[in-house]
Design a protein around this motif. Structure first.
Motif, PDB file in Angstrom:
ATOM      1  N   PRO A  52      32.152   0.054  62.994  1.00 12.16           N
ATOM      2  CA  PRO A  52      31.053   0.224  63.956  1.00 12.16           C
ATOM      3  C   PRO A  52      30.594   1.678  64.089  1.00 12.16           C
ATOM      4  O   PRO A  52      29.378   1.945  64.127  1.00 12.16           O
ATOM      5  CB  PRO A  52      31.655  -0.294  65.270  1.00 12.16           C
ATOM      6  CG  PRO A  52      32.783  -1.187  64.867  1.00 12.16           C
ATOM      7  CD  PRO A  52      33.336  -0.568  63.627  1.00 12.16           C
ATOM      8  N   GLN A  53      31.541   2.603  64.166  1.00 12.86           N
ATOM      9  CA  GLN A  53      31.179   4.019  64.289  1.00 12.86           C
ATOM     10  C   GLN A  53      30.448   4.507  63.043  1.00 12.86           C
ATOM     11  O   GLN A  53      29.523   5.322  63.119  1.00 12.86           O
ATOM     12  CB  GLN A  53      32.432   4.865  64.528  1.00 12.86           C
ATOM     13  CG  GLN A  53      33.150   4.548  65.832  1.00 12.86           C
ATOM     14  CD  GLN A  53      34.312   3.608  65.645  1.00 12.86           C
ATOM     15  OE1 GLN A  53      34.206   2.616  64.908  1.00 12.86           O
ATOM     16  NE2 GLN A  53      35.437   3.892  66.296  1.00 12.86           N
ATOM     17  N   LEU A  54      30.872   4.019  61.881  1.00 11.95           N
ATOM     18  CA  LEU A  54      30.240   4.403  60.615  1.00 11.95           C
ATOM     19  C   LEU A  54      28.779   3.976  60.595  1.00 11.95           C
ATOM     20  O   LEU A  54      27.885   4.764  60.244  1.00 11.95           O
ATOM     21  CB  LEU A  54      31.011   3.762  59.458  1.00 11.95           C
ATOM     22  CG  LEU A  54      30.603   4.136  58.036  1.00 11.95           C
ATOM     23  CD1 LEU A  54      31.048   5.551  57.710  1.00 11.95           C
ATOM     24  CD2 LEU A  54      31.226   3.154  57.036  1.00 11.95           C
ATOM     25  N   THR A 159      33.631   8.046  55.687  1.00 10.75           N
ATOM     26  CA  THR A 159      34.956   8.289  56.255  1.00 10.75           C
ATOM     27  C   THR A 159      35.928   8.645  55.153  1.00 10.75           C
ATOM     28  O   THR A 159      35.791   8.214  53.998  1.00 10.75           O
ATOM     29  CB  THR A 159      35.496   7.042  56.986  1.00 10.75           C
ATOM     30  OG1 THR A 159      35.457   5.918  56.099  1.00 10.75           O
ATOM     31  CG2 THR A 159      34.701   6.747  58.233  1.00 10.75           C
ATOM     32  N   ILE A 160      36.925   9.453  55.502  1.00 11.69           N
ATOM     33  CA  ILE A 160      38.080   9.715  54.651  1.00 11.69           C
ATOM     34  C   ILE A 160      39.303   9.788  55.567  1.00 11.69           C
ATOM     35  O   ILE A 160      39.184   9.957  56.775  1.00 11.69           O
ATOM     36  CB  ILE A 160      37.969  11.030  53.840  1.00 11.69           C
ATOM     37  CG1 ILE A 160      37.966  12.246  54.789  1.00 11.69           C
ATOM     38  CG2 ILE A 160      36.738  11.037  52.947  1.00 11.69           C
ATOM     39  CD1 ILE A 160      38.140  13.574  54.071  1.00 11.69           C
ATOM     40  N   TRP A 161      40.467   9.665  54.982  1.00  8.57           N
ATOM     41  CA  TRP A 161      41.690   9.850  55.761  1.00  8.57           C
ATOM     42  C   TRP A 161      41.892  11.332  56.055  1.00  8.57           C
ATOM     43  O   TRP A 161      41.635  12.183  55.204  1.00  8.57           O
ATOM     44  CB  TRP A 161      42.897   9.293  55.019  1.00  8.57           C
ATOM     45  CG  TRP A 161      42.826   7.816  54.838  1.00  8.57           C
ATOM     46  CD1 TRP A 161      42.700   7.124  53.670  1.00  8.57           C
ATOM     47  CD2 TRP A 161      42.842   6.825  55.886  1.00  8.57           C
ATOM     48  NE1 TRP A 161      42.640   5.781  53.913  1.00  8.57           N
ATOM     49  CE2 TRP A 161      42.717   5.557  55.257  1.00  8.57           C
ATOM     50  CE3 TRP A 161      42.935   6.883  57.271  1.00  8.57           C
ATOM     51  CZ2 TRP A 161      42.697   4.363  55.981  1.00  8.57           C
ATOM     52  CZ3 TRP A 161      42.910   5.700  57.993  1.00  8.57           C
ATOM     53  CH2 TRP A 161      42.796   4.457  57.356  1.00  8.57           C
ATOM     54  N   THR A 219      36.780  13.430  64.329  1.00  9.19           N
ATOM     55  CA  THR A 219      38.043  12.783  64.009  1.00  9.19           C
ATOM     56  C   THR A 219      38.196  11.522  64.848  1.00  9.19           C
ATOM     57  O   THR A 219      38.055  11.563  66.069  1.00  9.19           O
ATOM     58  CB  THR A 219      39.228  13.726  64.283  1.00  9.19           C
ATOM     59  OG1 THR A 219      39.077  14.919  63.501  1.00  9.19           O
ATOM     60  CG2 THR A 219      40.545  13.062  63.897  1.00  9.19           C
ATOM     61  N   LEU A 220      38.438  10.411  64.178  1.00 10.03           N
ATOM     62  CA  LEU A 220      38.693   9.135  64.840  1.00 10.03           C
ATOM     63  C   LEU A 220      40.197   8.901  64.889  1.00 10.03           C
ATOM     64  O   LEU A 220      40.875   9.024  63.862  1.00 10.03           O
ATOM     65  CB  LEU A 220      38.029   7.985  64.086  1.00 10.03           C
ATOM     66  CG  LEU A 220      36.530   8.098  63.802  1.00 10.03           C
ATOM     67  CD1 LEU A 220      36.054   6.881  63.001  1.00 10.03           C
ATOM     68  CD2 LEU A 220      35.741   8.230  65.098  1.00 10.03           C
ATOM     69  N   LEU A 283      35.102  11.119  60.214  1.00 12.43           N
ATOM     70  CA  LEU A 283      33.798  10.473  60.071  1.00 12.43           C
ATOM     71  C   LEU A 283      32.739  11.565  60.034  1.00 12.43           C
ATOM     72  O   LEU A 283      32.567  12.300  61.008  1.00 12.43           O
ATOM     73  CB  LEU A 283      33.540   9.525  61.246  1.00 12.43           C
ATOM     74  CG  LEU A 283      32.098   8.985  61.400  1.00 12.43           C
ATOM     75  CD1 LEU A 283      31.666   8.207  60.169  1.00 12.43           C
ATOM     76  CD2 LEU A 283      31.988   8.128  62.652  1.00 12.43           C
ATOM     77  N   ALA A 284      32.063  11.669  58.888  1.00 15.54           N
ATOM     78  CA  ALA A 284      31.015  12.669  58.738  1.00 15.54           C
ATOM     79  C   ALA A 284      29.677  11.997  58.514  1.00 15.54           C
ATOM     80  O   ALA A 284      29.598  10.941  57.870  1.00 15.54           O
ATOM     81  CB  ALA A 284      31.329  13.594  57.563  1.00 15.54           C
TER      82      ALA A 284
END
Length: 288
Positions: A52-54, A159-161, A219-220, A283-284
């Motif tokens: 959802p945030q993405l 997103t990435i870790w 940062t999530l 999340l960028a």
């Protein structure tokens, strides 16, 4: 490291020719080959959390032309369809494409491999990629390709870790380390010249270097819940790097890793017997 003389001929890639394949890319293709069902039963629920945030970060809404790159089992594509978007989803692994097609029947789901996509310049209003940059050998080149297929003024969200990883996110890696396992040569890391810091500044800087603007990164953080059996099943099926690392070990070493996993898991067990694992992702988002 680039494999000398090896190129990937991407037919239908809007006439842009050939792209060199890195050792990391080849390892990724081997890692995920035929493992969609194992991923769906283990790590897919974890990776679904930022969806959802993405989509919010990419301003995905009714009628938007959206590309979901590295769609995996199709969670983000399905969520975008629910918003009324016109969704195209791609993944490099055919078994993932099959599952994504079932999850998002309203989407056009294709097999395609970064960093060269079979779309014309400026095709999409929004481009999203959920953890896809973790799995490409040339992140900057991949980002440039995502920018190419995004229309001027369109938005991209990725997103990435995050690194360093929270303790729960690092549980499997901690078990491997406690068993004394080291990385074998056939599982190559990302080449140093292609890597970037896995922190907000590093990811934002990578996106700006690809010509994207108005870049923001957050940062999530969340607690992922899974049974110990579920969390162990992915690696034992060879899913992701940790799974490939385990499969490359002798049976006794895998048993040692499992013993350490069981021990370390105790600090994350809830009263219901489920693991409660703190995770963090970056999340960028940016505009073309």
């Amino acid at each position: 490291m680039v494999l000398t003389g090896r190129v990937l001929d991407l037919c239908g890639g809007a006439g842009r020719g050939t792209v060199q394949v890195t050792a990391f890319d080849e390892y990724e293709r081997r890692t995920w080959s035929g493992r969609a069902d194992a991923f769906a039963g283990s790590f897919a629920k974890l990776c679904a959390y930022p969806a959802p945030q993405l989509l919010d970060a990419a301003a995905v809404g009714e009628g938007a032309r959206v590309l979901d790159v590295g769609t995996g089992t199709g969670t983000v594509a399905a969520a975008a369809c629910e918003r009324g978007a016109k969704v195209t989803a791609v993944d490099a692994e055919p078994s993932m494409v099959v599952l994504a097609g079932r999850a998002a029947p309203a989407a056009e789901v294709l097999t395609a491999v970064l960093p060269e996509l079979p779309f014309e310049d400026g095709t999409f209003d929004a481009v999203v990629g959920n953890f896809v940059l973790n799995h490409v050998g040339r992140p900057r080149v991949a980002l440039a390709e995502l920018r190419r297929v995004l229309r001027p003024g369109g938005r991209i969200a990725l997103t990435i870790w995050a690194a360093p990883a929270p303790a729960g996110q690092a549980l499997l890696g901690r078990a491997v380390e406690a068993a004394g396992v080291t990385r074998p040569p056939h599982l190559p890391p990302l080449a140093a010249e292609d890597d970037f810091p896995r922190d907000p500044g590093g990811l934002a800087g990578l996106m700006m270097s690809a010509g994207l603007r108005e870049t923001a990164c957050e940062t999530l953080c969340w607690d992922h819940r899974a049974s110990p059996e579920e969390w162990w099943s992915g690696p034992m099926a060879g899913v992701a790097f940790i799974g490939q690392l385990l499969l490359s070990q002798p049976e006794q070493t895998r048993a040692d890793v499992k013993r350490h996993f069981d021990r370390l898991s105790q600090e994350f067990l809830g009263e219901d017997g489920q693991l409660v694992l703190p995770h963090a992702a970056l999340l960028a988002s940016a505009c073309r």
